[in-house]
Design an enzyme around this catalytic site. Structure first.
Site, PDB file in Angstrom:
ATOM      1  N   GLY A  41      37.999  37.407  36.317  1.00  0.00           N
ATOM      2  CA  GLY A  41      37.954  38.507  37.292  1.00  0.00           C
ATOM      3  C   GLY A  41      39.293  39.163  37.591  1.00  0.00           C
ATOM      4  O   GLY A  41      39.358  40.333  37.936  1.00  0.00           O
ATOM      5  N   ASP A  90      40.859  38.439  41.589  1.00  0.00           N
ATOM      6  CA  ASP A  90      40.074  39.602  41.987  1.00  0.00           C
ATOM      7  C   ASP A  90      39.770  39.634  43.476  1.00  0.00           C
ATOM      8  O   ASP A  90      39.933  40.655  44.124  1.00  0.00           O
ATOM      9  CB  ASP A  90      38.772  39.679  41.161  1.00  0.00           C
ATOM     10  CG  ASP A  90      37.997  38.363  41.107  1.00  0.00           C
ATOM     11  OD1 ASP A  90      38.396  37.397  41.804  1.00  0.00           O
ATOM     12  OD2 ASP A  90      37.006  38.290  40.358  1.00  0.00           O
ATOM     13  N   ASP A 138      37.371  35.141  48.854  1.00  0.00           N
ATOM     14  CA  ASP A 138      36.102  35.046  49.576  1.00  0.00           C
ATOM     15  C   ASP A 138      36.182  33.848  50.522  1.00  0.00           C
ATOM     16  O   ASP A 138      36.659  33.984  51.649  1.00  0.00           O
ATOM     17  CB  ASP A 138      34.972  34.943  48.541  1.00  0.00           C
ATOM     18  CG  ASP A 138      33.595  34.853  49.155  1.00  0.00           C
ATOM     19  OD1 ASP A 138      33.457  35.121  50.358  1.00  0.00           O
ATOM     20  OD2 ASP A 138      32.637  34.511  48.435  1.00  0.00           O
ATOM     21  N   PHE A 142      28.205  41.556  48.304  1.00  0.00           N
ATOM     22  CA  PHE A 142      28.504  41.154  46.934  1.00  0.00           C
ATOM     23  C   PHE A 142      28.893  42.380  46.133  1.00  0.00           C
ATOM     24  O   PHE A 142      28.129  43.337  46.024  1.00  0.00           O
ATOM     25  CB  PHE A 142      27.314  40.443  46.286  1.00  0.00           C
ATOM     26  CG  PHE A 142      27.715  39.697  45.049  1.00  0.00           C
ATOM     27  CD1 PHE A 142      28.233  38.408  45.127  1.00  0.00           C
ATOM     28  CD2 PHE A 142      27.605  40.294  43.797  1.00  0.00           C
ATOM     29  CE1 PHE A 142      28.634  37.727  43.988  1.00  0.00           C
ATOM     30  CE2 PHE A 142      28.011  39.616  42.650  1.00  0.00           C
ATOM     31  CZ  PHE A 142      28.521  38.334  42.751  1.00  0.00           C
ATOM     32  N   VAL A 143      30.102  42.357  45.571  1.00  0.00           N
ATOM     33  CA  VAL A 143      30.609  43.523  44.848  1.00  0.00           C
ATOM     34  C   VAL A 143      30.847  43.213  43.376  1.00  0.00           C
ATOM     35  O   VAL A 143      31.065  42.064  43.001  1.00  0.00           O
ATOM     36  CB  VAL A 143      31.919  44.054  45.485  1.00  0.00           C
ATOM     37  CG1 VAL A 143      31.649  44.701  46.829  1.00  0.00           C
ATOM     38  CG2 VAL A 143      32.949  42.944  45.626  1.00  0.00           C
ATOM     39  N   ASP A 151      32.244  40.356  38.567  1.00  0.00           N
ATOM     40  CA  ASP A 151      31.002  40.319  37.795  1.00  0.00           C
ATOM     41  C   ASP A 151      29.817  39.799  38.590  1.00  0.00           C
ATOM     42  O   ASP A 151      29.965  39.136  39.612  1.00  0.00           O
ATOM     43  CB  ASP A 151      31.171  39.394  36.590  1.00  0.00           C
ATOM     44  CG  ASP A 151      31.185  37.922  37.013  1.00  0.00           C
ATOM     45  OD1 ASP A 151      32.033  37.564  37.853  1.00  0.00           O
ATOM     46  OD2 ASP A 151      30.336  37.159  36.531  1.00  0.00           O
ATOM     47  N   ARG A 184      31.871  43.918  34.827  1.00  0.00           N
ATOM     48  CA  ARG A 184      33.333  43.785  35.004  1.00  0.00           C
ATOM     49  C   ARG A 184      34.062  45.053  34.591  1.00  0.00           C
ATOM     50  O   ARG A 184      35.142  45.348  35.063  1.00  0.00           O
ATOM     51  CB  ARG A 184      33.872  42.641  34.144  1.00  0.00           C
ATOM     52  CG  ARG A 184      33.415  41.256  34.558  1.00  0.00           C
ATOM     53  CD  ARG A 184      34.267  40.225  33.837  1.00  0.00           C
ATOM     54  NE  ARG A 184      33.689  38.884  33.852  1.00  0.00           N
ATOM     55  CZ  ARG A 184      33.870  38.007  34.830  1.00  0.00           C
ATOM     56  NH1 ARG A 184      34.592  38.337  35.878  1.00  0.00           N
ATOM     57  NH2 ARG A 184      33.334  36.814  34.772  1.00  0.00           N
TER      58      ARG A 184
HETATM   59  P1  IMP Z   1      36.470  31.907  46.684  1.00  0.00           P
HETATM   60  O1  IMP Z   1      36.929  30.636  46.030  1.00  0.00           O
HETATM   61  O2  IMP Z   1      35.236  31.687  47.524  1.00  0.00           O
HETATM   62  O3  IMP Z   1      37.525  32.644  47.428  1.00  0.00           O
HETATM   63  O4  IMP Z   1      35.898  32.826  45.540  1.00  0.00           O
HETATM   64  C1  IMP Z   1      36.686  33.448  44.656  1.00  0.00           C
HETATM   65  C2  IMP Z   1      35.908  33.775  43.403  1.00  0.00           C
HETATM   66  O5  IMP Z   1      34.512  33.985  43.673  1.00  0.00           O
HETATM   67  C3  IMP Z   1      36.396  35.081  42.843  1.00  0.00           C
HETATM   68  O6  IMP Z   1      37.439  34.867  41.927  1.00  0.00           O
HETATM   69  C4  IMP Z   1      35.160  35.661  42.204  1.00  0.00           C
HETATM   70  O7  IMP Z   1      35.055  35.224  40.876  1.00  0.00           O
HETATM   71  C5  IMP Z   1      34.005  35.088  42.982  1.00  0.00           C
HETATM   72  N1  IMP Z   1      33.465  36.061  43.978  1.00  0.00           N
HETATM   73  C6  IMP Z   1      33.522  36.009  45.315  1.00  0.00           C
HETATM   74  N2  IMP Z   1      32.925  37.052  45.890  1.00  0.00           N
HETATM   75  C7  IMP Z   1      32.456  37.821  44.879  1.00  0.00           C
HETATM   76  C8  IMP Z   1      31.748  39.080  44.831  1.00  0.00           C
HETATM   77  O8  IMP Z   1      31.415  39.732  45.834  1.00  0.00           O
HETATM   78  N3  IMP Z   1      31.452  39.548  43.582  1.00  0.00           N
HETATM   79  C9  IMP Z   1      31.794  38.900  42.445  1.00  0.00           C
HETATM   80  N4  IMP Z   1      32.468  37.724  42.442  1.00  0.00           N
HETATM   81  C10 IMP Z   1      32.788  37.193  43.649  1.00  0.00           C
HETATM   82 MG    MG Z   2      36.564  34.906  39.383  1.00  0.00          MG
END
Ligand code: IMP
Ligand code: MG
Length: 173
Positions: A38, A93, A96, A145-146, A152, A158
């Protein structure tokens, strides 16, 4: 598909981030590590705007496995570059829950990086589950969700040059 951030806005956000990074580090050499897959788009656009000495690397970390629900982080250990004594900037990317970057930052510190910072294109609001926040970010978005610009759904979308909100009807094609 509903556009959330268009190409022009993305470019402005990336330029702004590059300027902040430049101000933080000056001419200090950086090791910029993109988080696959991403983080690729931001990595490419960002480093081309960083007029400073840097080296590039990539690392694979996946937590979503292409699904829309949150999963368990997987780090491919043998893809880790040598970070001892380096100023590391992780590029991903989206922030979250924050578990991905939190885990990566800890790993880089354990391996002797002089400093570790992170840059993300997007930060979701209200979803953070860790104690840290990204040092540099392009945009704060709501908890939707984006896809696009690296992001992706099941490895699709992507390549969109903008960021869009994925809606149920988009999955039928
Ligand atoms: P985290 O570990 O929860 O912060 O998630 C990070 C990873 O989750 C990112 O690198 C993305 O690959 C994926 N992710 C989180 N939210 C989204 C979304 O809205 N769309 C697509 N991928 C997401
Ligand atoms: Mg990712």
């Amino acid at each position: 598909m509903k556009t959330l951030i268009d190409e022009q806005e993305l470019a402005r956000g990336v330029a702004r981030m590059a300027e902040e990074i430049r101000q933080r580090y000056g001419d200090q050499p950086l090791l910029v590590i993109g988080v696959l897959t991403g983080g690729l788009m931001l990595l490419c656009d960002l480093v081309r705007r960083l007029e400073m000495p840097l080296r590039l690397a990539v690392i694979r970390a996946s937590s979503y496995r292409g699904e829309m629900q949150r999963g368990v982080l997987k780090l491919t250990e043998d893809s880790l570059p040598e970070v001892a004594g380096e100023h590391v900037l992780l590029v991903d990317d989206i922030f979250d829950t924050g578990h991905t970057l939190d885990a990566l930052i800890r790993t880089m510190r354990e391996r002797g990086a002089t400093s570790v910072a992170s840059a993300v294109l997007l930060e979701k609001s209200g979803t953070c589950q860790v104690e840290m926040k990204p040092d540099f970010r392009g945009f704060v978005i709501p908890d939707v969700f984006v896809v696009g610009y690296g992001l992706d759904y099941r490895d699709r979308f992507r390549n969109l040059p903008f960021v869009a909100i994925l809606e149920p009807g988009d999955l039928e094609s």
